[in-house]
Motif scaffolding. Structure first.
Motif, PDB file in Angstrom:
ATOM      1  N   GLU A  29      15.739  13.687  -7.692  1.00  0.00           N
ATOM      2  CA  GLU A  29      15.018  13.216  -6.507  1.00  0.00           C
ATOM      3  C   GLU A  29      14.336  11.871  -6.691  1.00  0.00           C
ATOM      4  N   MET A  30      14.921  10.969  -7.466  1.00  0.00           N
ATOM      5  CA  MET A  30      14.322   9.644  -7.599  1.00  0.00           C
ATOM      6  C   MET A  30      14.805   8.770  -6.452  1.00  0.00           C
ATOM      7  N   GLU A  31      14.030   7.705  -6.179  1.00  0.00           N
ATOM      8  CA  GLU A  31      14.522   6.727  -5.219  1.00  0.00           C
ATOM      9  C   GLU A  31      15.602   5.896  -5.920  1.00  0.00           C
ATOM     10  N   PRO A  32      16.594   5.402  -5.187  1.00  0.00           N
ATOM     11  CA  PRO A  32      17.703   4.666  -5.817  1.00  0.00           C
ATOM     12  C   PRO A  32      17.228   3.514  -6.701  1.00  0.00           C
ATOM     13  N   GLU A  33      16.223   2.746  -6.222  1.00  0.00           N
ATOM     14  CA  GLU A  33      15.745   1.614  -7.020  1.00  0.00           C
ATOM     15  C   GLU A  33      15.215   2.103  -8.363  1.00  0.00           C
ATOM     16  N   ASP A  34      14.412   3.173  -8.315  1.00  0.00           N
ATOM     17  CA  ASP A  34      13.821   3.697  -9.539  1.00  0.00           C
ATOM     18  C   ASP A  34      14.905   4.271 -10.441  1.00  0.00           C
TER      19      ASP A  34
ATOM     20  N   HIS B  62       0.586   0.011  -1.579  1.00  0.00           N
ATOM     21  CA  HIS B  62       1.817   0.778  -1.410  1.00  0.00           C
ATOM     22  C   HIS B  62       1.756   1.999  -2.303  1.00  0.00           C
ATOM     23  N   ILE B  63       2.484   2.990  -1.922  1.00  0.00           N
ATOM     24  CA  ILE B  63       2.466   4.238  -2.685  1.00  0.00           C
ATOM     25  C   ILE B  63       3.803   4.395  -3.374  1.00  0.00           C
ATOM     26  N   THR B  64       3.776   4.569  -4.665  1.00  0.00           N
ATOM     27  CA  THR B  64       5.048   4.635  -5.397  1.00  0.00           C
ATOM     28  C   THR B  64       5.607   6.048  -5.329  1.00  0.00           C
TER      29      THR B  64
END
Lengths: 656, 313, 342
Positions: free
Chosen positions: B290-295, A370-372
């Motif tokens: 611009e982070m993903e919500p989980e991060d 998977h790509i983070t």
């Protein structure tokens, strides 16, 4: 030609068709002029005459839902469906459900897609199929895309099976076909909001409801294509089957279905495309995936990343489309006798090996698994800036500001007010005149009934606003699309790229256009018309190009030998012959416009779309359905008239 | 009523006794997420706290109005952002049917009202007073509103009574309704480039304040019966002649069954409370960085251990 | 023609298209013409046809398009249910069969070849040929073996794994023929099998067909719109017009004595000497003494032309293939045929 003329002069009673048309139209004008003198019900159906259809329907729905226990049935279906969805969800993005073995690493899926692509159409297709999944992974949307795909993986086969069965029944039992055809036409014109609410009420919020709405949305073309395919099976093949002593089941299984393979696969292609289009829209009822992400990105005005998601959806759509089309034309290849099993199934084995190797690889290399977020190549911010720069460019804003002022003051608002001012009776009569001219008494009657029902629902004004947006957009689209289409058709070098642009514009998720429309024109009718325009121009251009290109070359040679100039050839030969095809494009433009005008409610409108959008949060099925039917009836009325004209014209020209 | 109470009390005691140390069920706690960032991040923050405590958590995307019915039925377990203005009605309606209650109230307050980005002040220096706004109505005029100013309201079904207020206060404005929140942001985004003056509906906390600086218009202060009693407020003959409340609540709602099924998690939930800056920070991670919500949730939890670790004890 | 009981026997078969055709037929007056029936709203595709087809016979049904020949052959195999009359196959009225029995009849006794081949496009040559065997549930190995046999018979060996679209028209029709022969049918229906082929291929396929018929000796109903083809292949020809049989007879007799004007029109352009055999012109000699070399009854007049011109006898003796004298042929009459004077 002859047919049209005899039709026009054909006497009905003592009046010609043209006279009756003129009479109806004249009456419409008179109604408008003497509006203050008209009895009230001809201006607007008075409130006390409007029956509470929505309440009746709601009662009916409630009765079916609760008293007849349909809800238990549907909840039962939804638990079965959920089971399937859980499996695909587990495999594709690792939702913690049985069988608990997913998620499959992205490399494995990309590799398998490439092998399938190669099998179907060689290297180019392999590159497209594999490349799409690589893009999805690299751009950091893998999980979202897989959430979407996990629903398609269930919805498309279901829609296929149901459509196939219904198609077979419709072919076998003409009575069933007569019953189902109008239902299918309505389903195809019903605004998508009307699919969503019942799905939520009967099948629970979330993926199951989304899946159901998607399935229902995708069924009609499958039914139509199956019936068409079965009817087209050559009678000699059928007789050969009979003479070979096939039983009924053998006939269906070994003769009819395989012989109708092409049409059935075209149906599959359409099912897949419609599933993809709908599954994005089901974000409105809580379907996770690309659509939901797109909505939340739009809610924080991230144009760049919305655009990237749009690209992803287009790529997936193009890949699925091309793959399934390649499957349509893919013919079985023969192997010489005695070819070993391994050689015959070379690609299957390669595919399996590649799959296993990539899974093993993914165990050791994280990037392959998977790509983070930090590894992906998303350029959301940069694209954002580019889009904003373009939208805020002085020249563009100058033009759009002027357009906005001009269209609002001189075109849209006057037109809108006129439509709203016109008495109901006047509009219906004008539509009847239109219908009469094209299709005679039956068409006129149909149109009157359709619009009459709309008037009786009490949503007349909202319907007129919807109609106004649709007509304005389609007229503008005609002014833009047809000249562009003609220009493109005359130069083969241009037509291919333009058709490609058309394809892309059409597969872009529809609501992605809303934001640029607002940024260019701000929240008003111009933005609404603009958003519809983008969608409606595409079919007009496409069918113009195709219509002109389909003119037989002998005719062009004949024109050349007669010494026609390029323009004469266009005006006297190509356009007249392309006209029926162009009418089909025009019809599709109107259908698309009716689809888009509902989505444009997100910009801000006062039409049926806005009301429909409001119903989505509640559980007022009755109102939702009535509103949906208003849209559907208008669309069907236009569809009927235009297609009637196109078919008559085709017959008159002796083509198709 | 009393009987019911006793029953649930018994059930609770039973749960405590049978679990000896009140263990949570291993069924996943289902947290609904909607389509705006602060809610999504906060849901993940809460979810990750639960996961830290050893619970299973699952997220589902749902409609933000329909969710209260789902919480009530136990289809989803909780809702981390109950806005007084936007969802108070749905929440109360569900509460009356039973099955849902407020588990906690954030310290954050919410406000929804007419708002303008800061550059608008240059064209209309008297802001934020509403009289000043009304005086420069012409600045906000557009082709479709003629010489009246244009106020861009939220979708009609948010029922913000802007038109009534314009009438009640005799303002020289026309209300144009956007069809979605996204439409509002797109308008600000479009106005930003030429610093075009604009006044529109907005609320806090949300991501917009991190992107565009701005202020709410100060209307006559809200008083309890302003919207029902004409005599209250500056115009003696009209209702809606004042602003919206400036400090609406923001609550956490939970399914009634939660405290029995996941007592530990529930106990933590009742202590959770975020402030306006904290919520804005969560939204900013996603909307600006611009982070993903989980991060974003992980990042927030890492940076604020001292705050949330107390809640889990 | 050596069996007394005909294989197929139809008695006043009618096929009308239109609603409630049975009722109309029952109430219809005798001797209605095609036009009269059409005015009543019905299309008479087959009109009062009575035919017997003997075992091993090749009957060619000839007619222009729309004459009802294809419909007639479909009535014989009950691909179409007839409106009136009866069709018996091996003495069994096929209209009395139920679905199962009809399927059984087709599985065991009938084979059919179609104008546009009617091949299943998704199956290989082998699978197409094996199809009827598969339908009757023969096991995989057996049907493969049998299919290979017929494929060999029609000369397609080595192409058995090809798909129909990979073959030429002639080859495709060979597949169609092979398929129809796979179940070893007693009755073989051929519906304009060569019409879709190029003239050269058509000729070749006719020869091929005659060769097969030589080997197999089946009862054949062959449909064509090509009179030359009919003459070339037929034991008997039935000429149809507007659903009715105008004349059913051997080629010689049709050419020599057309029963109606319609038939005469067909025969007009035909070079009769190619068709007419000496046998037909042979008359009993009633003791009249014949001299000199005899001619063969099987020879056509054209083949005898040199002899006819060179000879100066009035009557020529005719012998059959066993060398037995069967009668005499009037030389002048034969010359008339040769010169086209009738």
């Amino acid at each position: 030609m002859a047919i049209v003329e005899t039709r026009l002069t054909g006497k009905i009673g003592s009046l010609t068709r043209l006279q009756i048309t003129q009479f109806l139209f004249g009456l419409a004008i008179i109604f408008a002029i003497i509006k203050p003198l008209l009895p009230e019900f001809l201006v607007r159906i008075p409130v006390e005459m409007i029956l509470p259809y929505d309440i009746w329907l709601q009662t009916l729905f409630d009765f079916i839902k609760d008293d007849l226990g349909l809800l238990t049935v549907t909840r039962g279906i939804s638990s079965v469906l959920e089971w399937f969805l859980d499996i695909t969800a587990n495999l594709l993005y690792g939702k913690r459900r049985w069988p608990n073995i997913g998620p499959v690493p992205w490399v494995a899926i990309a590799v398998v897609a490439a092998v399938i692509g190669f099998w179907l159409k060689g290297w180019k297709m392999a590159l497209l199929a594999g490349g799409t999944f690589v893009w999805v992974a690299l751009i950091g949307q893998w999980k979202l895309a897989m959430q979407t795909m996990s629903v398609i993986a269930v919805a498309a086969p279901m829609a296929f099976l149901i459509g196939l069965l219904l198609g077979i029944c419709a072919w076998k039992y003409p009575r069933f076909q007569r019953a189902i055809m109008p239902v299918l036409s309505i389903l195809q014109t019903l605004p998508f909001f009307t699919y969503l609410l019942p799905a939520v009420i009967f099948f629970k919020v979330g993926p199951t409801a989304g899946c159901i709405a998607t399935i229902i949305y995708a069924i009609p073309p499958m039914v139509l294509m199956t019936t068409l395919g079965l009817k087209k099976v050559s009678h000699e093949v059928v007789e050969a089957g009979h003479m070979s002593g096939s039983t009924r089941w053998q006939m269906l299984r070994y003769v009819y279905l395989p012989a109708a393979r092409t049409e059935i696969l075209v149906g599959v292609n359409q099912v897949i495309m419609l599933c993809l289009a709908m599954v994005v829209l089901t974000a409105f009822i809580g379907m996770p995936g690309l659509g939901a992400k797109l909505l939340s990105l739009m809610n924080s005005l991230k144009l760049g990343r919305s655009f990237e998601i749009g690209i992803t959806i287009v790529l997936i759509a193009v890949t699925l489309d091309r793959l399934s089309k390649a499957w349509v034309v893919k013919q079985p290849e023969h192997f010489e006798r005695g070819t070993s099993w391994f050689v015959r199934h070379k690609l299957l084995i390669i595919g399996i090996i590649a799959f296993i190797v990539s899974i093993i690889l993914a165990q050791f290399v994280q990037v392959a698994d998977h790509i983070t977020r930090k590894q992906d190549l998303s350029m959301g911010k940069d694209i954002d800036n580019v889009i904003r720069a373009i939208l805020a460019n002085d020249i563009i804003t100058g033009v759009t500001d002027w357009l906005r002022w001009f269209l609002i003051t001189w075109v849209l608002i006057p037109f809108r007010n006129a439509l709203l001012w016109l008495p109901t009776g006047s509009v219906i009569l004008a539509m009847a005149a239109f219908g009469y001219f094209v299709g005679g008494r039956k068409s006129a009657l149909l149109v009157v009934i359709f619009f009459g029902v709309i008037a009786l629902t009490g949503w007349w004004d909202r319907s007129m606003i919807t109609l106004y947006a649709v007509i304005s957009a389609v007229i503008l689209a005609t002014l833009i699309g047809i000249p562009l289409g003609i220009a493109a058709a005359r130069n083969p070098k241009w037509s291919e790229p333009i058709l490609l642009v058309c394809d892309t514009a059409q597969t872009f998720p529809s609501f992605i256009y809303l934001i640029p429309a607002i940024m260019l024109f701000s929240v008003n009718d111009v933005a609404v018309v603009f958003a519809i325009l983008i969608f409606a121009t595409v079919p007009l251009m496409r069918y113009t190009i195709e219509g002109i290109r389909a003119v037989p070359s002998e005719l062009l040679e004949a024109a050349d030998m007669a010494g026609a100039t390029r323009n004469q050839k266009l005006l006297k030969v190509q356009l007249p012959l392309a006209l029926p095809t162009m009418a089909v494009g025009f019809n599709q433009a109107i259908m698309f416009a009716f689809f888009m005008v509902i989505i444009a409610a997100f910009i801000g409108t006062q039409d049926l779309g806005q009301e429909l959008q409001k119903t989505l949060a509640g559980n007022n099925l009755g109102k939702n359905f009535v509103l949906g039917m208003c849209v559907s009836l208008m669309a069907l009325a236009f569809n009927h008239i235009i297609m009637r004209w196109s078919n008559d014209r085709r017959k008159a020209l002796g083509v198709g | 009523m009393k009987f019911k109470y006793m029953l649930s009390a018994t059930a609770m005691t039973m749960a405590v006794v049978s679990g000896a140390f009140a263990e949570d069920s291993s069924d996943p706690i289902i947290i609904p997420i909607h389509n705006w960032s602060s809610q999504i991040v906060m849901s993940h923050v809460v979810g990750q706290i639960f996961e830290n405590m050893g619970n299973n958590v699952e997220f589902v995307t749902t409609d933000s109005q329909a969710v209260y019915e789902s919480v009530r039925l136990g289809d989803v377990s909780l809702e981390v952002e109950v806005w007084e203005g936007a969802f108070g009605a749905s929440f109360n309606a569900a509460k009356e049917k039973g099955g849902i209650h407020a588990a906690s109230e954030h310290s954050a307050v919410t406000r929804e009202d007419w708002w303008y980005p800061l550059w608008t002040k240059e064209a209309c220096p008297g802001l934020p007073s509403w009289e000043a706004l009304n005086a420069c109505a012409a600045v906000f005029a557009t082709p479709e509103t003629g010489d009246k100013g244009r106020f861009l309201g939220g979708p009609v079904d948010w029922l913000k009574h802007d038109q009534e207020r314009v009438d009640a206060l005799g303002m020289n404005f026309t209300v144009v309704n956007a069809g979605s929140a996204a439409a509002l942001w797109a308008e600000i985004g479009a106005a930003e480039k030429n610093k075009r003056p604009i006044v529109l509906f907005n609320w806090t906390p949300n991501f917009a304040e991190a992107v565009w600086e701005g202020e709410f218009v100060e209307f006559p202060t809200w008083v309890a019966s302003c919207n029902e009693d004409p005599s209250v407020g500056p115009n003696p003959n009209a209702t809606y002649d004042c602003g919206n409340p400036a400090d609406g609540y923001l609550k956490i709602a939970a399914w009634d069954g939660m405290k029995e099924k996941w007592p530990d998690a529930y106990n933590t939930l009742t202590q959770i409370s975020f402030t306006n800056p904290q919520i804005a920070q969560m939204a900013k991670f996603v909307d600006v960085d611009e982070m993903e919500p989980e991060d974003a949730a992980t990042a927030w939890l890492d940076a604020n251990k001292n705050i949330w670790e107390n809640w889990t004890k | 023609m050596n069996d007394i009981n005909p294989v197929i026997s139809c008695k006043s078969v009618w096929k009308l298209f239109g609603g409630n055709a049975e009722k109309y037929l029952a109430s219809m007056k005798k001797g209605q013409s095609f036009e009269q029936i059409r005015q009543a709203g019905y299309i008479a595709a087959v009109r009062d046809v009575s035919l017997d087809i003997a075992r091993g016979e090749m009957l060619v049904i000839m007619g222009l398009s729309g004459s009802g020949k294809s419909t007639l052959v479909r009535c014989l195999s009950r691909l179409i249910d007839i409106t009136g009359g009866e069709v018996k196959v091996d003495g069994q009225d096929i209209m009395d069969l139920n679905e199962r029995e009809l399927i059984d009849l087709r599985r065991k006794k009938m084979g059919m070849v179609f104008q546009s081949f009617g091949l299943l496009p998704h199956r290989t040559v082998l699978e197409n040929v094996a199809f009827p065997l598969e339908m009757r549930g023969q096991d995989r190995h057996d049907r493969r073996e049998r299919a290979m046999e017929v494929i060999k018979l029609v000369g397609l060996e080595g192409r058995e794994e090809y798909f129909p679209r990979e073959l030429s028209g002639g080859q495709q029709q060979r597949v169609g023929i092979a398929r129809s022969l796979a179940i070893e049918p007693d009755i073989w229906f051929l519906d304009e099998p060569f019409s879709a082929l190029d003239p050269l291929i058509r000729r070749e396929m006719q020869d091929e067909f005659l060769r097969l018929q030589e080997i197999l000796g089946k009862t054949i109903v062959f449909i064509t719109h090509d009179f030359d083809e009919a003459l070339r292949l037929a034991d008997r020809i039935a000429i149809m017009k507007d659903g009715a049989v105008e004349q059913c007879d051997t080629p010689d007799k049709i050419v020599l004595n057309p029963a109606t004007e319609y038939v005469a029109k067909f025969t007009e352009e035909i070079e009769k000497s190619r068709v007419i055999h000496a046998e037909v012109l042979t008359k009993p000699i009633n003791g009249y003494k014949l001299e000199g070399a005899s001619i063969s009854a099987d020879a056509t007049i054209l083949q005898l032309s040199r002899q006819l011109i060179g000879d100066n006898r009035d009557i020529l003796p005719v012998t059959n293939k066993d060398g037995v004298l069967i009668g005499g042929m009037n030389r002048q009459e034969a010359l008339n045929v040769l010169l086209g004077e009738n």
